[in-house]
Each structure stands twice: as C-alpha cells, then as structure tokens.
Design an enzyme around this catalytic site. Sequence first.
Site, PDB file in Angstrom:
ATOM      1  CG  ASP A 196      40.589  33.204  39.445  1.00  0.00           C
ATOM      2  OD1 ASP A 196      40.065  34.260  39.837  1.00  0.00           O
ATOM      3  OD2 ASP A 196      41.019  32.331  40.227  1.00  0.00           O
ATOM      4  CG  ASP A 223      50.543  34.160  38.727  1.00  0.00           C
ATOM      5  OD1 ASP A 223      50.154  34.446  39.868  1.00  0.00           O
ATOM      6  OD2 ASP A 223      51.320  34.871  38.060  1.00  0.00           O
ATOM      7  N   GLY A 224      47.997  35.360  37.045  1.00  0.00           N
ATOM      8  CA  GLY A 224      47.806  36.507  36.175  1.00  0.00           C
ATOM      9  C   GLY A 224      49.087  37.040  35.569  1.00  0.00           C
ATOM     10  CG  ASP A 269      38.196  42.703  40.829  1.00  0.00           C
ATOM     11  OD1 ASP A 269      38.536  43.250  41.899  1.00  0.00           O
ATOM     12  OD2 ASP A 269      37.073  42.186  40.646  1.00  0.00           O
ATOM     13  N   PRO A 283      47.734  40.086  45.606  1.00  0.00           N
ATOM     14  CG  PRO A 283      47.410  38.041  44.540  1.00  0.00           C
ATOM     15  CD  PRO A 283      46.754  39.365  44.777  1.00  0.00           C
TER      16      PRO A 283
END
EC number: 2.5.1.16
Length: 538
Positions: A347, A374-375, A393, A402
């Site tokens: 996250d 950041d994913g 998710d 995003p």
Amino acid sequence: MAAKQHTEPSLETGPARTASRTSFSLLPPSLGLKLLVLTSGAVLMGLEIVGSRILAPYFGNSVFVWGSLISLFLIALSVGYYIGGGLSDRYPSRALLSGIILVVAALMFLIVAIGQPVCDAILRANFGEKSGPFFAGSILFLLPSIGMGMVSPFAIRLATATVASVGKTSGTLYALSTLGSIIGTMLTTFVLIPNFGAGAILKGLAGVLALVALGTFPFGSGGSAIRGSLAILAAIAAGFFGLGDLRAASLPVGSDLVREINTPYHHISVIDNQVQGRRELKFDRFTESAIELSEPHRSESEYTKYFHLAFLPQPKIRRALFIGAGGGVGPRAFHQHDPTMEIDVVDIDQAVLDVARSDFYLPESENIRTIAADGRTFVRNATDGRYDAIFLDAFTIGGRIPFHLVTREFFQLCRQKLAPGGVFVMNINSAVRGKNAEIFESMYATLSEAFPQVHVFAIGKQQGLADQSTNVILVAVNSDQPLNAEEWLAKAAAYESASYVGNVEVRRMIGDLLTTIPERKQATLFTDDYAPIETMSF
C-alpha cells in the site's frame, strides 16, 4: 544652450507621503511589505493544497477536483492583480493593504465553519463530480484568493519611489511571492497535512497571515481604520480559539472513534459501530473496509470474500500479492486458509498498513510482509520469484482506481510476475451493462489484451442488479485452458478452507458469474498514454 535637466517623477502621492510621516508600524515599511508578499504567496499555495482535502470527502480526489482548484486560483489571481493594480494607484495606502489581508484571514477562518455545510449542500444539489468541485471551490476559496492576488501589485505601488526603480522593485517582490509559494507548497504538503487536520491548517495559515498584516499596519494613520482592523483581528482571534476542526463527517449515533490519522494520502478514521456490531475503516467519509467486532472478525465487505475465487483455477497458492491493503481483511483470510502461504501486502500509505495490523487483526507473522510503496513500482521492481495470485484492490478517495494501475502495460507486467496457471483478481466499481458500465467495459477489454482468459463475477447479478453500480470481480487466468461455468461449479464443489469463507459461500459466488459478456460497442482500451478512468461514470 544648457541641456535640459531630466528629473524622474515620484510615484508617491501627497496624502500617502503624509500618512507615512505620521504613522508607525511594528515592522519597518520596506521589510513589512516584503514579508507580507512572501507570506501571502505561501498562504495562497497552502490554501490551494489544503483545499483539495476539504473537497475530497465529497467530490473525491480526481483530476476534476485539481482542475477546478487550479482554474479557480488562476482566476482569482488574475482578478486580484487587476483590482489590486487599479486600487493601489487610486489609494496607495499601507493601512488599506493590511486591512485587505486581515479580511482575507477572516474569510479563511470562515471556511472552517462553512466548508462542510457548503460541500454537503452542493452534493445534495446533484452538481456531480465534474461541476461540484468548481462551485464549492468558488464559494469557499475565490474571495480570499482574490484578496491575496491583490498583494503583489499593491506592494509594488507602495514600494516604488520612482519610475526608474519599477523594474527592480517589481522583480524583487514577484520573486519573493514565488519563493513564498514554493515554501507554502512544500510546508503544507510535507509537514502540515501529514500532521494536522484541514481545519487546524486553515486556522494556522489564517493566523500567520493576520499577524503579518498586523505587523505591517501603519498605526496612527487613521483612528477608524485602526479600530476596524483591530475588530477584524479580534474576530480572527475568537475564531482561532472558538472554531472546532474541520471534520470530514460526524460520527453516527452509537459509534466510537477508535483512531484518527492524517496522512499525505488520506484522512483515516477507525470507527466502531456498536449498533451494527462492526468496525469500519474510513478514508474521509468513504468506508474502505469493515469487519465484525466479535471474533473471528469476519469481513463485512462482501466483495473481499470473492478473492477466494482465486483458489478455484489455482488451488495451490503458495505466494500471493495484495495491492491495496484496506483493512487487510483479504490477506488475513488467506493466512487463515493457509498459514504457510507467503503474502506480500503493498500500500502506498504506511499508516494504512499500520492500521491493518493494529486495528483489523492482520497477524504479525513472518509469512505476511507489509510494504509501503506504489503498487506498480513494487511489481516492476519485484525480483524474488513469481506469484501464484495477484489481487488489485487499490482506490483513491471516492472509489476511483489510480489510472496507472488500469492500463494494458500494467496488466502485462502483472502477467510477467505470475507463475503459469497464476491468477490476477481485480475489484472495480461499475455496472456491467447500461450507461454506467464504461469502467467495466474498458477493464474487461484491457485485461483481455494482457491475459488469455478473463472471467467476470458481478456481485448482485443473481438479484438482477446488473444495471446498477456494484462490485465487479474480474478474474484473469494465466492459462490457455479455458474454464466454463460447469468447470467453475465443479471446482467450487471441491473447495475447502480453514478461513471463514467456506464451501457454501464460494458455491454461491459462482451464481454471480457472467456466462455471456454484454456487447461492448465502444470500450476504451486503457494504455499508459490514454486511461480516462476519472472521466467515466459508475
């Protein structure tokens, strides 16, 4: 014949010069003007940035919010420059300038009191996420921003003695204004927002502005002007101590506030609803996760249970990645299913990960790793083996994913990080047909570009809610062997779990499988170059 002598005309008028001789201020006039310009620039940018936090609970944090704010502040500066230039030529008075700034400070205090009801009223009037932020921002921020826009031309007029010095004076003051804007931007972004609420920040900015205006006020230049300014200052002081903080939403009856945190990304609150027997994680006024208060603390967010569908095409999940932590309910359930499973929870907000551990019972296990990142950056840089399942998710305030997490390039990157037969599961908010199905149609089309097969589970489909916005679970399988409805049912019948998501629930979920995908006439393929998810209705 003697040459004609040239004398630069003075820009200071008689009345203004007289006033300057018979008045005094707490700061030297030259220093006071420079400090006022610097402070106004800083406060203006601070107001713009904190304005996004005021609008976000009602209109999200989309490009429409920022586009509205930037446009409004540019409009305000244009109007302020124009009015300030004309007014300063006509009334070149330091008392007037300081009085304007005191009024601006009072208006900023007023935002603390009226921010919530104004946004509520505009939201109820159905202005929508495109026009709503502009109207709300106009009411709340336009007048104080115009006032701060008047400062620079006014200060230039007051600081310039001759025409020959106009260039140097204006250049210096505009440089100070820009420097103030830089300071205000960085201070608000990196210090104030992570540590204080929006109301406290507004009061602090207004208080600083009022103090600087008071420090530059020319006392003795007019009794009525002094009394008026001091009255405004008294009102500001009363507001500073009397007004409460600006809150995203009041607590429902029968609810207790467990925790409240401000971060660069969210205003986080953890609330125990004693009436409903559940604990909720809220980002501003939006509920992100919910669990039962009583053990085993089952998820009250129904869609998170659908993550267990990943065990049907891939029963042996040894490594899983969750992008977007929420309350950590998905990873916790997967840990219950198999305590030996290696789970990465990513996250962008460290505070969300901390809350998942402290308040939503995400276990302290060596097999559960939490990463603040950041994913997409994490997926791109992951080098320690492939995952058997990846779950997306992640949402911004207001339910938008995003944009860089919904593109063909990102999905292709995720497939590269999946083992053969691995599963990519994605949660979106959308209808699956009709006018509110744009997001679903684009996500299905884009995922289909990256994966050989994509299956759709629309929660509520069994109740005939396909035309309404709901949680839609997209399950993409990294395998060329297609699954039909009968095979999904057969795999569900064989499913067993030690978690609270049992066989009966998983078999019920199969009823939400779309066996026929609605026709997609104009589905937009999302790429890194073009991914207009923020403009789509759901």
